[in-house]
Design a protein around this motif. Structure first.
Motif, mmCIF file in Angstrom:
data_model
loop_
_atom_site.group_PDB
_atom_site.id
_atom_site.type_symbol
_atom_site.label_atom_id
_atom_site.label_comp_id
_atom_site.label_asym_id
_atom_site.label_seq_id
_atom_site.Cartn_x
_atom_site.Cartn_y
_atom_site.Cartn_z
ATOM 1 N N ARG A 1 14.306 -8.654 1.299
ATOM 2 C CA ARG A 1 14.478 -9.545 0.163
ATOM 3 C C ARG A 1 13.722 -10.826 0.505
ATOM 4 O O ARG A 1 13.281 -11.014 1.637
ATOM 5 C CB ARG A 1 15.961 -9.823 -0.050
ATOM 6 N N GLU B 1 11.574 -20.046 0.660
ATOM 7 C CA GLU B 1 11.596 -19.115 -0.469
ATOM 8 C C GLU B 1 10.847 -19.704 -1.663
ATOM 9 O O GLU B 1 10.080 -19.006 -2.331
ATOM 10 C CB GLU B 1 13.044 -18.799 -0.868
ATOM 11 N N LEU C 1 11.332 -3.692 -7.236
ATOM 12 C CA LEU C 1 12.434 -4.413 -7.880
ATOM 13 C C LEU C 1 13.589 -3.444 -8.070
ATOM 14 O O LEU C 1 13.390 -2.333 -8.556
ATOM 15 C CB LEU C 1 12.015 -4.965 -9.238
ATOM 16 N N ARG C 2 14.772 -3.870 -7.668
ATOM 17 C CA ARG C 2 15.984 -3.108 -7.955
ATOM 18 C C ARG C 2 16.950 -4.054 -8.636
ATOM 19 O O ARG C 2 17.477 -4.959 -8.001
ATOM 20 C CB ARG C 2 16.595 -2.543 -6.675
ATOM 21 N N ARG D 1 17.823 -7.171 -10.284
ATOM 22 C CA ARG D 1 17.189 -8.488 -10.203
ATOM 23 C C ARG D 1 16.733 -8.830 -8.795
ATOM 24 O O ARG D 1 16.328 -9.949 -8.520
ATOM 25 C CB ARG D 1 18.176 -9.539 -10.698
ATOM 26 N N THR D 2 16.830 -7.861 -7.884
ATOM 27 C CA THR D 2 16.469 -8.106 -6.494
ATOM 28 C C THR D 2 15.049 -7.624 -6.226
ATOM 29 O O THR D 2 14.721 -6.466 -6.467
ATOM 30 C CB THR D 2 17.452 -7.389 -5.540
ATOM 31 N N PHE E 1 11.901 -6.939 -3.536
ATOM 32 C CA PHE E 1 11.717 -6.552 -2.141
ATOM 33 C C PHE E 1 10.246 -6.707 -1.753
ATOM 34 O O PHE E 1 9.350 -6.450 -2.554
ATOM 35 C CB PHE E 1 12.178 -5.112 -1.906
ATOM 36 N N MET F 1 21.204 -2.329 1.348
ATOM 37 C CA MET F 1 20.231 -2.855 0.394
ATOM 38 C C MET F 1 18.796 -2.509 0.763
ATOM 39 O O MET F 1 17.876 -2.786 0.035
ATOM 40 C CB MET F 1 20.344 -4.397 0.342
ATOM 41 N N THR F 2 18.590 -1.920 1.947
ATOM 42 C CA THR F 2 17.255 -1.718 2.454
ATOM 43 C C THR F 2 16.796 -0.286 2.277
ATOM 44 O O THR F 2 17.459 0.636 2.721
ATOM 45 C CB THR F 2 17.215 -2.068 3.964
#
Length: 139
Positions: A9, A40, A58-59, A61-62, A64, A131-132
C-alpha cells in the motif's frame, strides 16, 4: 511490471524507500531544498505529475504498488539530490526500463533479491499478509 506483484500500500511503499535509503531529512548532493525521505503526499504528487506510474492494482479504494514504483521513487530522489528539477527528472525518467531506473537510483546489482528483497522489505514494513497479494520473484 514483469513477473512481480504489487505488495505495498502507499504507506508501505514509502517505508520501503526509507529502508533502502535511510537518512535524515535532507538529500546529500546538489539541492538543500530537497527532502530525501519521501512522504505519501509526495508520492501522490509525483504520480499526478506522471513521474511515478499509477498504482499497479486497486482493490476497492486501496491502491497497491510494486518494485517498479519503488525504483521510480528512488531514481527521482537521486536525481533531485543532484539538483535536477522535476521537469528535467520527468524528461529523463519517462519510459525508462527498470534496469536504467536502478542505475540512476544507484542501486546495487541484485538489490531486490538480496537483504533488501521483496520478502525482506515486506517483513520490515510489517505488511498485513491478508491484504498482500502473492509476490513472485522479480525477473
Amino acid at each position: 511490471m514483469s513477473g512481480s506483484g504489487y505488495p505495498w500500500r502507499l504507506a508501505e511503499l514509502v517505508e520501503a524507500s526509507h529502508s533502502i535509503r535511510p537518512g535524515g531529512d535532507r538529500a546529500d548532493g546538489g539541492s538543500r531544498r530537497v527532502r530525501w525521505q519521501p512522504t505519501e503526499r509526495l508520492v501522490r504528487y509525483y504520480t499526478t505529475l506522471g513521474l511515478i506510474d499509477g498504482p499497479g492494482e486497486l482493490r476497492g479504494r486501496t491502491a497497491f504498488y510494486g518494485l517498479r514504483h519503488l525504483r521510480q521513487l528512488l531514481a527521482i530522489k537521486q536525481l533531485q539530490a543532484r539538483g535536477v528539477s522535476l521537469r528535467d527528472v520527468q524528461g529523463q525518467l519517462t519510459g525508462l526500463p527498470d534496469g536504467d531506473l536502478e542505475v540512476i537510483a544507484q542501486l546495487e546489482p541484485g538489490w531486490s533479491s538480496g537483504p533488501l528483497s521483496v520478502g525482506a522489505l515486506l517483513e520490515e514494513v510489517s505488511v498485513d499478509p491478508e491484504m498482500t497479494p502473492a509476490v513472485a520473484a522479480d525477473a
